[in-house]
Design a protein around this motif. Sequence first.
Motif, PDB file in Angstrom:
ATOM      1  N   THR A 179     -22.185  -1.540  25.125  1.00  0.00           N
ATOM      2  CA  THR A 179     -21.006  -1.477  26.003  1.00  0.00           C
ATOM      3  C   THR A 179     -21.134  -2.569  27.056  1.00  0.00           C
ATOM      4  OG1 THR A 179     -20.525   0.839  25.617  1.00  0.00           O
ATOM      5  CG2 THR A 179     -19.901  -0.027  27.778  1.00  0.00           C
ATOM      6  N   GLU A 229     -21.665   2.112  22.246  1.00  0.00           N
ATOM      7  CA  GLU A 229     -20.473   2.844  21.781  1.00  0.00           C
ATOM      8  C   GLU A 229     -20.323   2.717  20.270  1.00  0.00           C
ATOM      9  OE1 GLU A 229     -18.366   0.303  24.390  1.00  0.00           O
ATOM     10  OE2 GLU A 229     -17.408  -0.852  22.796  1.00  0.00           O
ATOM     11  N   SER A 254     -15.120   3.358  20.805  1.00  0.00           N
ATOM     12  CA  SER A 254     -14.110   2.397  21.246  1.00  0.00           C
ATOM     13  C   SER A 254     -13.237   1.953  20.088  1.00  0.00           C
ATOM     14  CB  SER A 254     -14.769   1.175  21.903  1.00  0.00           C
ATOM     15  OG  SER A 254     -15.475   0.416  20.946  1.00  0.00           O
ATOM     16  N   ASN A 278     -16.058  -3.226  30.469  1.00  0.00           N
ATOM     17  CA  ASN A 278     -15.510  -3.304  29.113  1.00  0.00           C
ATOM     18  C   ASN A 278     -15.256  -4.742  28.667  1.00  0.00           C
ATOM     19  OD1 ASN A 278     -14.805  -1.868  26.802  1.00  0.00           O
ATOM     20  ND2 ASN A 278     -12.696  -1.517  27.439  1.00  0.00           N
ATOM     21  N   ARG A 307     -12.053   2.021  25.624  1.00  0.00           N
ATOM     22  CA  ARG A 307     -13.402   2.574  25.550  1.00  0.00           C
ATOM     23  C   ARG A 307     -13.387   3.962  26.178  1.00  0.00           C
ATOM     24  NH1 ARG A 307     -18.333   4.960  26.735  1.00  0.00           N
ATOM     25  NH2 ARG A 307     -20.097   3.631  26.207  1.00  0.00           N
TER      26      ARG A 307
END
Length: 319
Positions: A296, A280, A136, A300, A130
């Motif tokens: 997100t 993302e 990502s 992560n 990411r």
Amino acid sequence: MNKLQKNDVTPEHIFYQRRRIIAALGAGAIGASLPKITLADTPNKASLSSLTFKKNNDSTLSLTPENKVIGYNNFYEFGTSKSDPANNAQHLKVDPWTLEITGEVENPFTLNYQQLLTTYPLEERIYRLRCVEAWSMVVPWIGFELARIIEQAKPTSKAKYVVFHTLHDPEQMPGQKDYFLGGGIDYPYVEALRLDEALNPLTLLSVGLYGKTLPPQNGAPIRLVVPWKYGFKSIKSIVKITFSETRPQTTWEKLAPHEYGFYANVNPQVDHPRWSQASERVIGSGGLFSIKRQPTLMFNGYEKEVAHLYKDLDLKVNY
Ligand SMILES: Nc1nc2c(c(=O)[nH]1)N[C@H]1C(S)=C(S)[C@@H](COP(=O)(O)O)O[C@H]1N2
Ligand SMILES: [Mo]
């Protein structure tokens, strides 16, 4: 022309590059100087070798297409556009290579190219990468836990940080010679982890992806992968790992300390000063105007494995 152009946020370097170009040339030349974001033509895979490794069958993440993983890169030593690394890194000489392990350790040692690929059993790890630019990818990395190297090196009681250094070779890396091409970074690129972060079983040294050795643009012959941190911590083409008592200044922190912190933990609740980190773009998804966005996740998606490392830290201050 590719679909990413329309949807891309301003990449991390352009803001600084723009400021510096303004300072250097005056406002008139700006428009023409901005880098374009394009995918490279199909990168060359001919020189990569197959690896023997333990397959990973537990991951439920869907993989990013290989041509995106090896064609849409950040590796500023080869230029700041996403297509530059695939276009400019193909001649990087990865064999012979020496990785030196040194500093506050009882047992300093070095590994050559062959030893990087054969000393520790290799396994596949499917991790999301990411980037702080709010995109990502999901990559089938091949590598071994950084902990293997740490055990072998035997850190002294003084060792608190593990510091990583990318190759410095301006003859091979045009961004190290040309201030603008290299995004204004003070090379060599340096990153670091606290010793307990470095020892976490998720922390990987990667020597390959998609079953083969790493393409140069992804950080051949060996790069770090720290899946709960923003992509910039995952330093490429490492020549030296040093153990240190003090925390070094890392590359992005040095360039812009209010924007890029030492920890760089993926955190949807702490925005970058210029961009939200709450969601993302999923590289390689969707059609021309429908590239998918997803929320997100804290660390992560690796909260269970790493949240304990930060229980005493205010993550708004220590971003
Ligand atoms: N030496 C070096 N390592 C680097 C970078 C770089 O410019 N130089 N870019 C970082 C950033 S910002 C990201 S997002 C990831 C990208 O890795 P990938 O190109 O394999 O996806 O590499 C990181 N490692
Ligand atoms: Mo990044």
